[in-house]
Design a protein around this motif. Sequence first.
Motif, PDB file in Angstrom:
ATOM      1  N   ARG A 158      -2.627   9.492  -0.915  1.00 43.51           N
ATOM      2  CA  ARG A 158      -1.811  10.513  -0.274  1.00 43.51           C
ATOM      3  C   ARG A 158      -0.357  10.405  -0.723  1.00 43.51           C
ATOM      4  O   ARG A 158       0.213   9.319  -0.726  1.00 43.51           O
ATOM      5  N   ASP A 161       0.670   6.535  -0.858  1.00 41.02           N
ATOM      6  CA  ASP A 161      -0.287   5.592  -0.276  1.00 41.02           C
ATOM      7  C   ASP A 161      -1.303   5.285  -1.376  1.00 41.02           C
ATOM      8  O   ASP A 161      -2.176   6.102  -1.665  1.00 41.02           O
ATOM      9  N   ILE A 182      -4.382  -0.143  -9.184  1.00 39.65           N
ATOM     10  CA  ILE A 182      -4.807  -0.556  -7.850  1.00 39.65           C
ATOM     11  C   ILE A 182      -5.877  -1.617  -7.979  1.00 39.65           C
ATOM     12  O   ILE A 182      -6.637  -1.621  -8.947  1.00 39.65           O
ATOM     13  N   GLU A 189      -3.711   3.360  -1.496  1.00 38.08           N
ATOM     14  CA  GLU A 189      -5.091   3.125  -1.070  1.00 38.08           C
ATOM     15  C   GLU A 189      -5.821   4.417  -0.721  1.00 38.08           C
ATOM     16  O   GLU A 189      -7.024   4.517  -0.882  1.00 38.08           O
ATOM     17  N   SER A 190      -5.083   5.412  -0.218  1.00 37.59           N
ATOM     18  CA  SER A 190      -5.747   6.671   0.152  1.00 37.59           C
ATOM     19  C   SER A 190      -5.352   7.821  -0.773  1.00 37.59           C
ATOM     20  O   SER A 190      -5.872   8.927  -0.654  1.00 37.59           O
ATOM     21  N   LEU A 222      -5.769   8.715  -6.959  1.00 33.77           N
ATOM     22  CA  LEU A 222      -6.595   7.504  -6.986  1.00 33.77           C
ATOM     23  C   LEU A 222      -7.240   7.308  -8.352  1.00 33.77           C
ATOM     24  O   LEU A 222      -7.314   6.182  -8.859  1.00 33.77           O
ATOM     25  N   PRO A 239       0.804  -1.226   0.000  1.00 35.85           N
ATOM     26  CA  PRO A 239       0.000   0.000   0.000  1.00 35.85           C
ATOM     27  C   PRO A 239       0.841   1.282   0.000  1.00 35.85           C
ATOM     28  O   PRO A 239       0.429   2.275  -0.565  1.00 35.85           O
ATOM     29  N   LEU A 240       2.017   1.263   0.621  1.00 38.22           N
ATOM     30  CA  LEU A 240       2.868   2.465   0.653  1.00 38.22           C
ATOM     31  C   LEU A 240       4.056   2.218  -0.273  1.00 38.22           C
ATOM     32  O   LEU A 240       4.878   1.343  -0.021  1.00 38.22           O
TER      33      LEU A 240
END
Lengths: 326, 752
Positions: free
Chosen positions: B618, B613, B750, B615-616, B741, B440-441
């Motif tokens: 960021r 990140d 993703i 998933e978010s 995203l 994820p990171l």
Amino acid sequence: MRPFRFVEPTSLAEAVRCLQAEPGKARLLAGGSDLLAELKDELVAYDCLVSLAKVPELTRFEVTERGLYLGAMVTLAQLEHDPRLHGPYRLLAEAARGVAVPEIRAQGTLGGNLCQRPRCFYYRQALTPCLKKGGPDCPARESPYQQYLVLMGGAGCYSAHPSDLAPALIALDAEVDLVGPSGARSLPLERFFIGPEVDVQRETALAPDEILTAVRVPLLPSGWRGTYLKARERTAGDFAVVSVAAGYALECGTVVQPRLVLGGVAPVPWRSRQAEALLAGQAPTPEAARRCAEAALAAAQPLPHNAYKVDIARALIARTILALAG
Amino acid sequence: MPLHVVGTAVPRLGLAEKVTGAARYTADLKRPGMLYARLLRSPHAHARIVHLDASEALRLPGVHAVLTYRDVPQERIDADLPVLDAVVRFVGDEVAAVAAESEALAEEALRHIRVDYEVLPAVFDAEAALKPAAPAVHPAGNLVGGQWLVVERGNVAQGFAEAARVFEGTFHTQAHAPVGMETRAALAEWQGERLTVWKTSRAVHAMDRPILARVLGLPLEHVRVICPNMGGGFGNKDESRVAVLAALLARRTGRPVRLEYTRAEEFVAGRSRQAAAMHLRIGVRADGAPVAIDMQATMNAGAYVATGMRVTRRVGQGALYLYTCPHARFRGATVYTNRPPGGSFRGLGAPLGHFALEVLIDQIAVALGLDPLEYRLRFHVTAAGQPGQRTTPPHELLPDEPVEGGVPFSSNALRECLLAGAERIGWWQRRQPNGTATGPLRRGLGMAMGLYKGGVGREAEAEVRITPAGRVRVAIGNVDVGQGSATVLAQIAAEALGVPVDHLDMVLADTELTPPAHITAGSSVTLSSGTAVKLAAEEARRHLLEYAAARLRVPQVRLEQGRLLGDGETGLDWRSVVADLPGDLVGTARVTAGSRTHLINAFAAHFAEVEVDVESGRIRVLRYVAAHDSGRIVHPRMAENQVSGGVLQFLSIALREELYLDPRTGVTLNPSFLEHKGTSIVDFPPIEVLFPAPPDPLAPYGAKALGEPPVVPVFATIANAVANATGVWLHQVPFTPQRVLQALRAQGKIPA
């Protein structure tokens, strides 16, 4: 900013009388970090601000064998730093630390945080009429700028509830105490918040002449733990795009008393009982966390420009559940 | 000759006053009997005022004057900017100005001015504004100047015909506010027919004074303009009506008048960065060498163009000159819309165009299987400049926004910057191939480079005056907009004189006390005014040495670090010999900075490590390395701060800052520090600043431009680092979680 009078009652009864004396034209002032901005931006105008700073019982902060008693004027900085907020209550300190910046946490209060107004850009701009300000329609629904709008529960108005403390306190089963002209009443914090289908111009059940006096948190099992994650566009001084307060206790490797409450995704703090039910009795595995996130977001109906918030919420939910697994 | 002052971190002038709060800014100033002004602004994006009645406002006790378009001179501030107008062109456009006994009263008076508007159709998007049926923001049409700006070297059509492969991409950058800590302000006071104005400024001589004189119908010598301390310039102050309205209100009321923007006004009616839409095509030969580069940009200038044409021109500079390439073209349209007006801001268009260029170059390198750094080391423009024929006549100064080939640079240390930066960040050891990180990171390393102009062609003057009191008074008309030029110019003067810097008194930015000066813009002060002050100081030094030699009855003396040295002398404080001077010893200089033989540009290479990140959405910037060729560094600490400050400013713009405009009404939705999201201290990565370049042979003490170059490569550096982490290049600034995203999802990077 338009001129106003400023009064500082020294008792709750006097404060209620001040509100009653000028129905709709007097407003309570706690820390002021939200209200003063609204006044400066001319979103609201009041003839009189009724300060609660000199009402002694509102600053009570007690930790007893029955739980927490938090007066409405307890500051966010107190919640962040008080060493008594450990174990199950650590969740509340974490949520408080997520608010704004140290200067505002020193000034901002528990009651003010729960009663703050939404961050929708259209609500916050005096030049754009919106339902919340008594206008004819919602200009935000088709706007490209929807980070502070809801994924679910919108009804005409789509602004999300911005509080960081509310999801954490609801996860802790908090109740609120209110005082008004006809006496005191209490209700679960979850029911304190109301959606636009009830009243589009308010976010809480607080009547114009009522005062939120305290938040009470019941005793939780000593092994119960919670955590708070907040997605925002910058690390300090920012509101949640999505936030998640989650908590549970582990007994023999399985989850008991699970709580999952989302902030920034609905007009009210969004507690998902379906997700909690899915988690109860399960081991907190990545698969359980994923299913829990899906359940919590099953009702999501994103607006044209905020579907990405579903991705963020899904990730944060899974991360909180797994973080608590140890 | 060893240098004693240049190259050392002398105490910054005025620093103690700023730190203690003693420094006075325009809005701190008060004059006896002063009134306060506020402005009424349009609630409509485009409208005609059909009825305006200020009589009720004027009846309020303590309200002294209301100015509307009916009360002001017809002479314009700028070609498209009347003092006030019956037509308003953006939400926030000035409608009326009020002077009253207090700010609160002036604000109250605004509520009592009745205005009826005939609302006109409005347009906010630049490409829409170019369509024939679009509402005209100004009578001559929405394409500023009536035509596209076109500059070309070689022939791009021929270049693309020779290309083995052609790459292209479309890129967007946002409108945002420069947000200096100090808002715009002016204080105007009349003495009879003479006017004094204190104001936030970047050109008291070159802009404020002539504009005020012309609009108010005064002889130039009747106007004095003073800029006290500046609380953040960034090239952005000011191109607005502030000073003229304050002066008109002061004349109307017979009292001094101060006008200060609120923070919200600064966001809306200050001058914002123009949003850009850019399309870029690059053709390369089989070995990867660029053979044709063609960039097109459409710039949203907003309601008034100000310096927008110059901003547009700078968008093309990287495409035209950063890579050795025989054929290059830039075409730019500057377009009026009903957005809040754009203006100058640090870097002008260069950071925008470099974003498109340096991201597409990264994509090309990866597509060709080359390391992006290796690609740049192979193909960046060298000291030889571009291939082709010089077109500037031999006797003319060469521009510092070059197009033509056949001209060498005075110095070009791009290679040194690339190598130094790469070594510092560990490029060769630590960088993984693009898009190979997992989890994820995801971390990645990215880099980009840039070039920038700095001061060629600017006329500069300086006066250096040695007084019998034993002080040196250095007068230069430029404004120190906060970048520290007063200190740098003092160092150059002290070095040329041979005295310590604390023997100097610097006088800047006052039209009565200083010789004329150019605008503080385009990173020009060190090269242009630095050259002038060096020459003036050298002349003053000659006078001093002649005087001292005669007085000491020796054939000749030298002056080193404040000591007069003759043959066998042990040294005498220079101040001890001037007490009996009959008058000041004066050196003056007037120069036009530049070269007839060489291009003078500054260069940079930036490197970043980010964590995405996925998933978010960021992006965290973990580490940043900025290597700069600005020639010799005059003041190491200020130079380092200049670079790290510029990087931070543009990291914030890269990741977050944007002015949100409601597409239905044109209302600015986030005119506040809370929601126009600048970076706060906790989001700052460590920034390492490197200066691996030698002194420039043509610049004063070898010092080239530094103010703006630090901001030029930042957007692309971050985009390329994100691509290294995720495999996805972002083509739109800012790189918000939403965009990250969406881009990851669009390219299947993703899990659904």
